[in-house]
Motif scaffolding. Sequence first.
Motif, short mmCIF file in Angstrom:
data_model
loop_
_atom_site.label_atom_id
_atom_site.label_comp_id
_atom_site.label_asym_id
_atom_site.label_seq_id
_atom_site.Cartn_x
_atom_site.Cartn_y
_atom_site.Cartn_z
N UNK A 63 23.34 7.21 5.87
CA UNK A 63 24.32 7.56 6.90
C UNK A 63 23.93 6.91 8.23
N UNK A 64 24.78 6.08 8.82
CA UNK A 64 24.45 5.50 10.12
C UNK A 64 24.29 6.56 11.20
N UNK A 65 23.41 6.28 12.15
CA UNK A 65 23.11 7.21 13.24
C UNK A 65 23.39 6.55 14.59
N UNK A 66 24.33 7.13 15.31
CA UNK A 66 24.60 6.75 16.70
C UNK A 66 23.83 7.71 17.61
N UNK A 67 23.07 7.17 18.55
CA UNK A 67 22.36 8.03 19.50
C UNK A 67 22.89 7.76 20.90
N UNK B 128 27.16 -0.15 3.93
CA UNK B 128 28.60 -0.03 3.71
C UNK B 128 29.27 0.72 4.85
N UNK B 129 28.66 1.80 5.27
CA UNK B 129 29.26 2.63 6.32
C UNK B 129 29.23 1.93 7.68
N UNK B 130 28.19 1.14 7.93
CA UNK B 130 28.14 0.40 9.19
C UNK B 130 29.29 -0.58 9.29
N UNK B 131 29.74 -1.13 8.16
CA UNK B 131 30.87 -2.05 8.18
C UNK B 131 32.16 -1.34 8.56
N UNK B 132 32.22 -0.02 8.40
CA UNK B 132 33.39 0.73 8.84
C UNK B 132 33.37 0.96 10.35
N UNK B 133 32.18 0.88 10.93
CA UNK B 133 32.03 1.13 12.37
C UNK B 133 32.12 -0.16 13.18
N UNK C 247 14.93 5.16 15.27
CA UNK C 247 15.82 5.08 14.12
C UNK C 247 17.30 5.01 14.39
N UNK C 248 17.72 4.91 15.66
CA UNK C 248 19.15 4.77 15.94
C UNK C 248 19.67 3.47 15.34
N UNK C 249 20.84 3.54 14.72
CA UNK C 249 21.50 2.34 14.20
C UNK C 249 22.45 1.74 15.23
N UNK D 62 36.11 3.79 15.59
CA UNK D 62 35.53 5.06 15.22
C UNK D 62 35.82 6.10 16.28
N UNK D 63 35.70 7.37 15.90
CA UNK D 63 35.91 8.47 16.83
C UNK D 63 34.78 9.47 16.64
#
Length: 255
Positions: free
Chosen positions: A139-143, A7-12, A172-174, A53-54
């Motif tokens: 929770x999505x993870x940006x690296x 769900x959260x990835x769709x916001x990004x 594990x980075x999304x 996103x910010x």
Amino acid sequence: MIHGKERRMRRLLGADGRSLLIAVDHALTTGGAGGLSRMSDVLGAVVEGGADGVVVHRGSAAHSMPTQRGTAMIVHLSGNTRLSPGGELKTRVCDPESAVALGADAVSVHVTFGGGSQEDRAALADLAKVAADCDRLGLPLLVMTYAAGNYETEPQRAEAVIHAGRAVAELGADIVKTAHPGDEFIAELAASIEVPVVIAGGEAEGSWDAYVASAKDAIGQGVAGLCVGRRVFGSPDVAGAVARLRSVVHGEQAS
């Protein structure tokens, strides 16, 4: 059942699988230079311009990020300042649970390879822990990943950039943020990493038009988007700069 991370990835990511992210985490590293002394104004303009996103630190998330629906908030968990030697090597300054309490849609961490064997191992161990916490929390993870060092040739540098990106994806980075590897290596970068890759904006050097053209080429070669900081928050028209880059990432007509 749909997992919270999905769900959260769709916001990004947009329906096209692409994303325009604006990073303002520089305020911890460099202070209020380059337009960040008025963080609330910058973030308001980023939202107005239509960023997907910010990336913010916890203080800006709590005090300066507008409450709205359109722009996802990514809380950055890594930090250091230029007041210290080795400022490019980051340490943990926040945790995923605190980010969730602030309303984060995702979190990000910074990993610089090449700082030393002990530093690299510590960064990898911490990344693995954050990734496990993010999986538990949905929770999505940006690296954000960088390869330090003086490379003799462009192919050597590109190989290091691609390897660094692949390494954090394996842990594990999304979404992976990398430096630009060079025009002839963009397609290889996009094909080598199985999660979305966004390209850093880098130093605000050269003309704006040249940067936009380079960004458009990168998107055309398969990267999933951009993660831009100084070129946006240092602009005299932050909202306009965001809108222009949004049109590049998502193939829209700029207003």
